[in-house]
Structures are given as C-alpha cells and as structure tokens.
Design a protein around this motif. Structure first.
Motif, PDB file in Angstrom:
ATOM      1  N   ALA A   1       0.832  -1.204   0.000  1.00 36.25           N
ATOM      2  CA  ALA A   1       0.000   0.000   0.000  1.00 36.25           C
ATOM      3  C   ALA A   1       0.866   1.253   0.000  1.00 36.25           C
ATOM      4  O   ALA A   1       0.546   2.240  -0.661  1.00 36.25           O
TER       5      ALA A   1
ATOM      6  N   THR B   1       2.175  10.765   0.915  1.00 37.25           N
ATOM      7  CA  THR B   1       1.103   9.889   0.437  1.00 37.25           C
ATOM      8  C   THR B   1       1.431   8.427   0.712  1.00 37.25           C
ATOM      9  O   THR B   1       0.578   7.647   1.152  1.00 37.25           O
TER      10      THR B   1
ATOM     11  N   THR C   1      -9.918   0.672   4.142  1.00 42.37           N
ATOM     12  CA  THR C   1      -8.596   1.127   3.725  1.00 42.37           C
ATOM     13  C   THR C   1      -8.676   1.917   2.429  1.00 42.37           C
ATOM     14  O   THR C   1      -8.035   2.964   2.285  1.00 42.37           O
TER      15      THR C   1
ATOM     16  N   PHE D   1      -0.824   5.973   3.115  1.00 48.26           N
ATOM     17  CA  PHE D   1      -1.376   4.710   2.611  1.00 48.26           C
ATOM     18  C   PHE D   1      -0.877   3.541   3.466  1.00 48.26           C
ATOM     19  O   PHE D   1      -1.625   2.605   3.758  1.00 48.26           O
TER      20      PHE D   1
ATOM     21  N   CYS E   1      -2.807   3.572   6.712  1.00 47.98           N
ATOM     22  CA  CYS E   1      -4.186   3.113   6.511  1.00 47.98           C
ATOM     23  C   CYS E   1      -4.256   1.604   6.376  1.00 47.98           C
ATOM     24  O   CYS E   1      -5.141   0.946   6.954  1.00 47.98           O
TER      25      CYS E   1
ATOM     26  N   CYS F   1      -7.626   5.779   2.287  1.00 48.52           N
ATOM     27  CA  CYS F   1      -6.548   6.164   1.368  1.00 48.52           C
ATOM     28  C   CYS F   1      -7.027   7.259   0.417  1.00 48.52           C
ATOM     29  O   CYS F   1      -6.313   8.233   0.157  1.00 48.52           O
TER      30      CYS F   1
ATOM     31  N   SER G   1      -7.196  10.453   2.350  1.00 43.62           N
ATOM     32  CA  SER G   1      -5.867  11.016   2.560  1.00 43.62           C
ATOM     33  C   SER G   1      -5.364  11.726   1.317  1.00 43.62           C
ATOM     34  O   SER G   1      -4.810  12.837   1.395  1.00 43.62           O
TER      35      SER G   1
ATOM     36  N   GLY H   1       0.999   4.202  -2.644  1.00 37.30           N
ATOM     37  CA  GLY H   1       0.870   5.591  -2.236  1.00 37.30           C
ATOM     38  C   GLY H   1       1.928   6.475  -2.861  1.00 37.30           C
ATOM     39  O   GLY H   1       1.651   7.630  -3.227  1.00 37.30           O
TER      40      GLY H   1
END
Length: 294
Positions: free
Chosen positions: A13, A118, A135, A122, A125, A139, A142, A17
C-alpha cells in the motif's frame, strides 16, 4: 506469519501511495490552472454575448489542451520533457540530486515530500484497517485532503472538484458501513460543518466588512463532518485554529505573510482531519485541552 503478511500488505500500500503521490503532484499543480482557464473562457464568453469583445478577442487559446493528462510534464525552466525514468517517485529526485537533467534548475522539494507523505499515509491506513473497503476509503480521503491542503496553501483555492466528491464519499462510506461513522451523525456533521463556518463568515463580514475565509472552507469542513460525524467538528476546528494561529504569528514575526496579510485556513482544517483519522477525535480533543491548560 500473520504479522509478516500484514506488514507486506502495508508496504505494498505504501508503494502504491508513492505512485499516487506522483499523480497528486500533477493535480496540485494543474487543477488550479485548469480552473483559471475555465474562468477566463467563461468571462470571454459572457463578454462576447454582451457584445463587448470582437471575434478575434474571443478566440480560444491556441496553446492546445491542458488537463491532468496532457501536455506531458516538462521542466518549467527549460521545457525539457520529463522522461519516464525521471519520474519515478522519490528515486528519480535522489538520482537527479534535485535538479533538472538538462538545465540543472532546482526541482522543488515539495514533489518528493508529497510522494513520501502519500506513501506514509497509505501505509498507515493499510496497517490500521488491513485489506478492507475501509482502507480504500481512507486512502482516498488522505489523497484528497493532502491535495486540498497543498492547493489551498499555494492559491487559496479549495476546488469543488475535490471537496464535493470528498463530502459525498464520506456519506456513501457511512451508508455502506465502510467507515465507522453512523449515517445520521455523518449527515448532521456535514450540515453542521458547513453552517458553522458559514455563520462565522457572515458574522465576521458584517462586523468588519471583510471576508475572513472562503466558501471552500465551508465545504471542506462539511466533508470532514461527513467522514467523522458532528461530534468530531469541535476538536477538528479547535486544533486547526490553534495550529493556524501559531503558524500565522510565526509567519508575521518572520515577515513571511503574503500580500493581504492572510494565511489560508484549509491546510489547518486538513491537519485536523488527518489528526482525527490517525488518532481519533476524542484523543485529539484531550490533547487540545491539555495544551490549552498549560
């Protein structure tokens, strides 16, 4: 073994991100300019309909299409077309030592900072909610909030293209039970978030004749109310106000305030939203009260 798999999922993740963060840099840079182009076109069309401009003056911009996809990213100093291997999140910035490969002009540190932020969000999350719809929701939250904070800091604009989908996404997530906020609380949060700042805006304007904030702030606070519920509005606005006041005073003492002596409020609302996401509104409120009691 389970913990290792969860960490692997969070790392995946985080890498995703980083890639999304690279795209957010494009959004932050181009979306305000797309809005300005649209406003200019609408003004020209209005003036043309009113007979105030001739045919030549109302002709469209000949520089070609400009959106989130075209034209290709280029160096703003020399026009060098950014090649794919020069656009790898963070790594390309490090390899190029923060400079354009052609003209050696400095590349803003903001680009890798947005990518790293970022990626970190991520990662957090995925660690907090695992591979669940929650999630994906957080994300997206965010990414939208980070974009809004940067755009508002640069331009004092909070685009409806982001704030309104963010608001509706919060209500949808509550309806589908993908986020923990009950739907009645989310609806009341959206209404109370908008109306509270709207009342403050008009009270300040009637008292001073000046505008203390923009309508984008109302919509952003409404979106935060939709995601966290009406109970979270007080800790979010208190945290945003305290941090905003501290930053504003520091900028004033350092003579860094912009023309008009303003500090955009959106980034601090976004900061309150991130704090509520990471630690919960109740925890944020306790810390604010402890800070204020010092």
């Amino acid at each position: 073994m389970v913990a290792e798999l969860e960490m692997l999922d969070a790392l995946i993740a985080g890498v995703l991100g980083l890639l999304i963060g690279s795209f957010l840099n494009v959004v932050i840079h181009r979306l305000p300019r797309m809005m300005e182009r649209q406003w200019e076109m609408e003004c020209r069309q209005y003036a043309s309909d009113a007979g105030l401009l001739n045919e030549v003056e109302t002709s469209t911009d000949s520089s070609g299409p400009f959106n989130l996809w075209v034209p290709h990213s280029r160096c703003p100093d020399c026009g060098h077309k950014i090649r794919w291997f020069e656009n790898i999140p963070v790594l390309s910035y490090v390899a190029l030592r923060g400079r354009c490969s052609q003209c050696k002009a400095r590349i803003s540190l903001r680009y890798p900072a947005v990518e790293l932020a970022t990626g970190a969000l991520f990662f957090i999350c995925a660690q907090k909610w695992g591979w669940t719809p929650a999630t994906i929701m957080w994300c997206g939250f965010s990414a939208a909030l980070l974009s809004l904070a940067c755009i508002d800091w640069d331009t004092t604009l909070l685009p409806d293209d982001i704030t309104l989908p963010l608001l509706w996404a919060g209500l949808l997530g509550s309806t589908l039970h993908w986020i923990a906020t009950p739907l009645p609380s989310a609806v009341l949060g959206a209404i109370a978030g908008y109306l509270s700042l709207w009342i403050v805006y008009w009270g300040f304007k009637l008292a001073t004749g000046k505008e203390g904030m923009g309508y984008g702030d109302f919509k952003l606070f409404a979106a935060l109310g939709a995601w966290f519920g009406w109970q979270a509005l007080v800790p979010i606005i208190l945290l945003a106000s305290v941090i905003g006041a501290v930053v504003g005073i520091a900028m004033k003492l350092a003579s860094n305030l912009r023309d008009g002596k303003y500090v955009p409020f959106g980034p601090f609302l976004a900061g309150g939203g991130f704090a509520a996401m990471l630690w919960g509104p109740e925890h944020v409120m306790r810390h604010i009260l402890s800070m204020l009691s010092l």
